[in-house]
Design a protein around this motif. Structure first.
Motif, PDB file in Angstrom:
ATOM      1  N   LYS A  24     -67.212 -11.152 -64.740  1.00  0.00           N
ATOM      2  CA  LYS A  24     -66.723 -12.114 -63.752  1.00  0.00           C
ATOM      3  C   LYS A  24     -65.361 -11.694 -63.208  1.00  0.00           C
ATOM      4  CE  LYS A  24     -65.220 -16.876 -63.178  1.00  0.00           C
ATOM      5  NZ  LYS A  24     -63.848 -16.453 -62.801  1.00  0.00           N
ATOM      6  N   GLU A  25     -64.460 -11.272 -64.092  1.00  0.00           N
ATOM      7  CA  GLU A  25     -63.136 -10.818 -63.655  1.00  0.00           C
ATOM      8  C   GLU A  25     -63.256  -9.610 -62.741  1.00  0.00           C
ATOM      9  OE1 GLU A  25     -60.922 -10.120 -67.172  1.00  0.00           O
ATOM     10  OE2 GLU A  25     -60.793 -12.235 -67.740  1.00  0.00           O
ATOM     11  N   TRP A  26     -64.218  -8.730 -63.038  1.00  0.00           N
ATOM     12  CA  TRP A  26     -64.448  -7.543 -62.187  1.00  0.00           C
ATOM     13  C   TRP A  26     -64.931  -7.969 -60.804  1.00  0.00           C
ATOM     14  CZ3 TRP A  26     -69.334  -4.826 -61.012  1.00  0.00           C
ATOM     15  CH2 TRP A  26     -69.137  -3.576 -60.433  1.00  0.00           C
ATOM     16  N   TYR A  27     -65.850  -8.917 -60.762  1.00  0.00           N
ATOM     17  CA  TYR A  27     -66.304  -9.444 -59.471  1.00  0.00           C
ATOM     18  C   TYR A  27     -65.135 -10.054 -58.699  1.00  0.00           C
ATOM     19  CZ  TYR A  27     -71.430  -8.986 -59.445  1.00  0.00           C
ATOM     20  OH  TYR A  27     -72.718  -8.505 -59.374  1.00  0.00           O
ATOM     21  N   ASP A  28     -64.333 -10.848 -59.389  1.00  0.00           N
ATOM     22  CA  ASP A  28     -63.205 -11.522 -58.732  1.00  0.00           C
ATOM     23  C   ASP A  28     -62.193 -10.536 -58.165  1.00  0.00           C
ATOM     24  OD1 ASP A  28     -64.245 -14.008 -59.268  1.00  0.00           O
ATOM     25  OD2 ASP A  28     -63.072 -14.314 -61.095  1.00  0.00           O
ATOM     26  N   SER A  29     -61.948  -9.435 -58.904  1.00  0.00           N
ATOM     27  CA  SER A  29     -60.889  -8.505 -58.510  1.00  0.00           C
ATOM     28  C   SER A  29     -61.366  -7.388 -57.584  1.00  0.00           C
ATOM     29  CB  SER A  29     -60.253  -7.876 -59.756  1.00  0.00           C
ATOM     30  OG  SER A  29     -61.212  -7.110 -60.477  1.00  0.00           O
ATOM     31  N   LEU A  30     -62.670  -7.067 -57.615  1.00  0.00           N
ATOM     32  CA  LEU A  30     -63.151  -5.927 -56.827  1.00  0.00           C
ATOM     33  C   LEU A  30     -64.269  -6.292 -55.858  1.00  0.00           C
ATOM     34  CD1 LEU A  30     -62.863  -2.762 -56.572  1.00  0.00           C
ATOM     35  CD2 LEU A  30     -64.872  -2.630 -58.047  1.00  0.00           C
ATOM     36  N   ILE A  31     -65.333  -6.893 -56.347  1.00  0.00           N
ATOM     37  CA  ILE A  31     -66.522  -7.119 -55.522  1.00  0.00           C
ATOM     38  C   ILE A  31     -66.288  -8.184 -54.457  1.00  0.00           C
ATOM     39  CG2 ILE A  31     -68.974  -7.672 -55.538  1.00  0.00           C
ATOM     40  CD1 ILE A  31     -68.170  -5.024 -56.915  1.00  0.00           C
ATOM     41  N   VAL A  32     -65.698  -9.298 -54.828  1.00  0.00           N
ATOM     42  CA  VAL A  32     -65.450 -10.361 -53.855  1.00  0.00           C
ATOM     43  C   VAL A  32     -64.497  -9.898 -52.749  1.00  0.00           C
ATOM     44  CG1 VAL A  32     -64.483 -12.674 -53.530  1.00  0.00           C
ATOM     45  CG2 VAL A  32     -65.997 -12.210 -55.466  1.00  0.00           C
TER      46      VAL A  32
END
Length: 463
Positions: free
Chosen positions: A358-366
């Motif tokens: 989730k943190e990876w999505y928040d920081s990179l994917i989103v």
């Protein structure tokens, strides 16, 4: 060179480089030294498979280096995991929006997943990516006599409008050339981009492309710079390590079979001389020849020495020494460069697995999806119409889990607040019955408590 290899395989040069006569312990130790392996590789390998990073091969290298390949594939898969749609200025989803259609069905040769995985590869490995909007059209083709011979699909630049025939194509940075000069800066001529792929090639003005940049090139503002330059040396280390192991294995074998040292005589060797002829009829055939033939079948994977026998696994020695360690360290640098979470670097799952993703999505994917959305909005003028392109990841399991936890926490918070407000009302009633406050004062306090409670729990306040 051929004579030296023959000498090596016959055992004479092998004895000389080892320093003692076919001692398997020394062989194992010597081949576990990184510098020794590099020396052999540099001295005898004439066909290196190590490719240096250049301006026009970053994407090509991304397929060859496992750590890069894993990273860009994961990013592309994550980007594709979102639900893509368009909202109007009132936040209503537009069911038949043409841009949403193309974003979900980019072109006739790629699925949506393939498109976004390729976008991530071009964008992160190449440093930038151009999307070429094209319009497909079927036109009648005539032969040399002017007779109609059938239909053929043509693709033309779709400019900045959308219709049912619009397609999106990704241009590989390895195959892109840009025309940018002082005249372009002065406004005397347009910037141009030349491209080529398996389906089409051509040149178009830069303004008809949708550009995306991971890193811009300071020497050319319409071109990008690959982030792989930060790990260029590590890319060479990985290729070199893989190449050495493959080369060493194919040339010298996996296993050396050599003399066994007897327990009661540390300096002596036992065993029949394996270079003696098997019989007088076939005097040129030795025990060594027969053993190698039976062990190797069709491929030379095992060497047999002239006396003995004991065996040592060379590849185990190679895999346990610094060569593999250096490769692993270089791969970790690449994973860090792409911000790939540990959850994707290993098959093991642990307690904070979903939190890390989730943190990876928040920081990179989103943020990446937001960049995509803004670029499409600006190119097609959706921003001026108040329309929004959305990449919605809320259906992902970890976001659902977070939403559930947030809702649970809000319920608990409301219960605590309700208990607190009830306690305040009970205290006010006690004060009223004791004559400490008047009825009007009690009513005012009560009304304020109810208003605060309704405000704290209203939907507008929560949003």
């Amino acid at each position: 060179m051929a004579n030296r290899f023959t000498e090596f395989l016959n055992g004479k040069w092998f004895k000389r480089i080892i320093g003692v006569e076919n001692n398997t312990t020394v062989i194992n130790e010597r081949f576990s030294k990184k510098d020794y392996l590099y020396g052999l590789y540099d001295r005898f390998n004439q066909h290196s498979c190590v490719n240096k990073l250049k301006e026009d091969n970053a994407v090509e290298l991304s397929y060859k280096i496992t750590a890069i390949n894993i990273s860009v594939e994961r990013i592309g898969q994550a980007l594709n995991s979102g639900i893509i749609y368009v909202e109007d200025s009132n936040g209503k989803i537009l069911e038949n929006d043409p841009l949403a259609r193309v974003l979900n069905n980019p072109n006739e040769f790629q699925t949506r997943e393939e498109f976004y995985k390729q976008f991530a590869r071009f964008y992160y490995a190449g440093g930038y990516c151009f999307i070429l909007p094209q319009e497909i059209a079927k036109q009648t083709v005539s032969d040399i006599y002017g007779m109609e011979s059938g239909e053929k699909i043509f693709r033309t630049i779709a400019a900045k409008y959308l219709n049912d025939k619009t397609e999106f194509w990704l241009l590989n940075p390895d195959d892109v050339a840009t025309e940018f000069s002082d005249q372009v800066l002065k406004g005397n001529k347009p910037a141009k981009v030349s491209y080529s792929n398996s389906l089409f090639n051509g040149t178009t003005e830069f303004k008809f492309l949708i550009p995306f940049y991971d890193n811009s090139d300071p020497e050319n503002p319409i071109k990008g710079k690959s982030r792989l330059w930060a790990v260029a040396q590590d890319i060479e280390h990985i290729q070199r390590a893989d190449d050495i192991i493959r080369w060493f294995q194919s040339l010298f074998g996996n296993i050396i079979v050599s003399p066994k040292r007897p327990e009661n005589n540390a300096n002596g060797f036992t065993g029949k001389n394996l270079t003696d002829p098997i019989n007088s009829i076939n005097g040129h055939v030795t025990h060594k020849d027969v053993i190698e033939s039976k062990l190797n079948s069709n491929v030379r994977n095992i060497l047999v020495s002239e006396v003995g026998l004991d065996a040592v696994n060379l590849m185990q020695s190679i895999n346990e020494q610094d060569l593999s360690k250096d490769k692993k360290e270089s791969e970790e640098k690449i994973f860090d460069l792409f911000q790939l979470p540990n959850a994707y670097r290993t098959q093991a799952k642990y307690d904070n697995y979903s939190n890390e993703i989730k943190e990876w999505y928040d920081s990179l994917i989103v943020p990446l999806s937001s960049n995509l959305a803004r670029s499409f909005e600006q190119f097609y003028g959706y921003d001026k119409q108040g329309k929004k392109v959305k990449f919605d990841f809320s259906k992902m399991s970890f976001y659902k889990k977070q939403k559930h936890e947030d809702e649970k926490m809000n319920v608990e918070k409301r219960q605590i607040e309700l208990q607190y407000q009830s306690a305040k009302l009970a205290e006010l009633r006690t004060m009223l019955s004791n004559g400490e406050i008047s009825q009007s004062q009690f009513n005012n306090f009560k009304d304020n408590i109810v208003k605060n409670w309704e405000y704290e729990n209203s939907e507008d306040h929560e949003h």
